[in-house]
Design an enzyme around this catalytic site. Structure first.
Site, PDB file in Angstrom:
ATOM      1  CG  HIS A  82      -1.722   1.238   1.357  1.00 15.77           C
ATOM      2  ND1 HIS A  82      -2.919   1.379   0.674  1.00 15.77           N
ATOM      3  CD2 HIS A  82      -1.526   2.406   2.011  1.00 15.77           C
ATOM      4  CE1 HIS A  82      -3.429   2.569   0.933  1.00 15.77           C
ATOM      5  NE2 HIS A  82      -2.603   3.212   1.740  1.00 15.77           N
ATOM      6  CG  ASP A 161     -12.467   4.134   5.481  1.00 13.95           C
ATOM      7  OD1 ASP A 161     -11.973   4.883   6.340  1.00 13.95           O
ATOM      8  OD2 ASP A 161     -12.182   4.213   4.274  1.00 13.95           O
ATOM      9  CB  SER A 183      -9.045   5.440   7.363  1.00 12.51           C
ATOM     10  OG  SER A 183      -9.352   5.529   6.014  1.00 12.51           O
ATOM     11  CE  LYS A 187      -9.368   2.640   3.228  1.00 10.55           C
ATOM     12  NZ  LYS A 187      -9.527   4.008   2.842  1.00 10.55           N
TER      13      LYS A 187
HETATM   14  N1  URA Z   1      -6.249   7.400   2.956  1.00  8.98           N
HETATM   15  C1  URA Z   1      -7.229   6.664   3.533  1.00  8.98           C
HETATM   16  O1  URA Z   1      -7.602   5.607   3.018  1.00  8.98           O
HETATM   17  N2  URA Z   1      -7.763   7.103   4.680  1.00  8.98           N
HETATM   18  C2  URA Z   1      -7.376   8.237   5.292  1.00  8.98           C
HETATM   19  O2  URA Z   1      -7.886   8.569   6.339  1.00  8.98           O
HETATM   20  C3  URA Z   1      -6.357   9.004   4.672  1.00  8.98           C
HETATM   21  C4  URA Z   1      -5.809   8.553   3.493  1.00  8.98           C
END
Ligand code: URA
Length: 444
Positions: A82, A161, A183, A187
């Site tokens: 990521h 989220d 957040s 994911k």
């Molecule tokens: N990217 C995300 O997925 N969440 C955030 O809070 C900030 C950047």
């Protein structure tokens, strides 16, 4: 339990239990807890923060708010990657086929670009026919067959989220480390990988502008991953100038293919090899960095990584002949040269400004609803440390609209700063963060 008491407890600096956090998050997803209550809660977290345990509870609760992807039918250790987002960051297009060529199953869910940053899905869609929506069965079959698939989020992934992020966006609570970390990591946990390699950007084009902020975010995400029993490491990498030279969808695909051919920009190749080597180690393909690097370089040299990229395009309905014939990718009507108005060494390139200029041309979105033009963007002809004379070409604009090119021209020119002395060139990777702590990155 009452939302009021939980908000008050956090507002007063208290530590919340798993049950209290679950109550807030699941109540918000079902609608029993209202926007104004969640907004107050998020603001309390913004000011009083959360400890590592609370942040892990929050992340796990968010991850479980929707579908959890089951990758157990894919053989091997699934390693995800990521990036916290940057300008010209097309590393996934290089890393995914490279790792797949070395035997790591890459079952990747990627996102779209917003604002000055680009998104992997938009780049892949520049390839004619490429499908980012696969059924879960197809997704798993492709990874088992080719070791690689890159898709958009399927199903109902982390609805908590989606709802909380939209609220944070409108209540000034985005830039909170526990909220960003939960957040992103919710994911990743819902995405089902066994191990996660994070690329946390720092600098003028990054979300986290200073190394200290990037380290704090990386530590929090590594703590979450480790707490959730996924091996997690983070690299803190430089985004003080865009990565590579191309910023725009079709031209970034070309740059990624050039890199898979071993003739891409050195910073992109270096970052892709570093990230991939950690993925190979996490995936138990190699026991050490030296072996991993040798294996990756051989996958580049032999053309195996490039072949994996072609396999993926074909398996996802795209026209893989574009890999050998760039004319099959979208092309802009006009090319405009931006000329230096100063002489000297390029000292700085404001990455956010470059990203904004590309967005103005149509390569990115100002709002989620905007459509993008895959053909447009900019090529940075000069990067930090290069010497230029006044009148030298520093950027080439690829545009479909001369009016927009004119606006972008001024932004691009003002993004460059020059100096009479050769500036210090930053290393690309600053730190590595793992469950043992934070370490200055040593290139081996
Ligand atoms: N990217 C995300 O997925 N969440 C955030 O809070 C900030 C950047």
């Amino acid at each position: 339990m009452r939302p009021y008491d939980i908000i008050l407890k956090k507002r007063n600096g208290g530590t919340l239990s798993r049950e209290e956090i679950e109550f807030m998050v699941s109540g918000y997803v079902t609608g029993e807890i209202k926007d104004y209550q969640m907004a107050a809660f998020l603001m309390a977290v913004y000011f009083k923060s959360m400890n590592a345990q609370e942040t892990l509870y929050l992340t796990e609760t968010m991850a479980k708010s929707g579908d959890m992807v089951d990758l157990s039918k894919i053989e091997g250790i699934k390693v995800d990657k990521h990036s916290s987002g940057g300008v010209g960051d097309k590393t996934t297009l290089v890393v995914a086929p490279l790792c797949a060529a070395c035997g790591v199953p890459v079952a990747k869910m990627s996102g779209r670009g917003l604002g000055h940053t680009g998104g992997t899905l938009d780049k892949l869609e520049a390839i004619s026919g490429f499908q980012i929506n696969l059924s879960s069965e197809q997704f798993i079959n492709n990874v088992n067959k080719y070791k690689i698939a890159v898709v958009g989020q399927t199903g109902n992934l982390v609805p908590a989220d989606k709802k909380m992020y939209a609220l944070r966006d409108s209540t000034g609570t985005v830039d909170s480390i526990p909220l960003i970390a939960s957040s992103i990591m919710s994911k990743k946990l819902a995405g089902g990988a066994d191990a996660i390699v994070l690329d946390v950007k720092t600098g003028s084009g990054a979300f986290m502008q200073t190394p200290q902020e990037a380290i704090a975010l990386a530590r929090s995400m590594v703590e979450i991953g480790t707490g959730a029993k996924r091996q997690t490491i983070a690299l803190i990498t430089d985004m003080d100038q865009p990565l590579g030279r191309a910023i725009g969808n079709s031209i970034e695909v070309i740059e990624a293919i050039d890199t898979l051919r071993g003739r891409g920009p050195s910073d992109l190749e270096e970052l892709a090899i570093e990230i991939s080597s950690h993925m190979l180690i996490c995936g138990n393909i190699c026991g050490n960095y030296k072996d991993a690097k040798a294996m990756l370089l051989s996958a580049l040299d032999s053309g195996m990584a490039l072949n994996k990229f072609k396999n993926m395009i074909e398996a996802q309905g795209g026209d893989s002949s574009a890999v050998d014939d760039y004319d099959k990718l979208p092309k802009a009507k006009f090319k405009v040269e931006v000329l230096a108005t100063h002489e000297g060494y390029v000292e700085k390139i404001n990455a956010m400004e470059i990203g904004n200029a590309a967005m103005i041309l149509g390569a990115g979105r100002a709002t989620k609803e905007d459509t993008i033009d895959p053909a447009v963007g900019v090529i940075l002809e000069k990067k930090i440390g290069d010497y230029v004379e006044s009148g030298t070409k520093i950027v080439t604009i690829h545009a479909n609209d001369m009016g927009l090119a004119k606006i972008a021209y001024d932004r691009l020119l003002s993004a460059y700063a020059f100096t009479s002395r050769m500036p210090k060139i930053q290393s690309l990777i600053h730190y590595i963060v793992n469950s043992q702590g934070v370490f200055t990155y040593e290139y081996k």
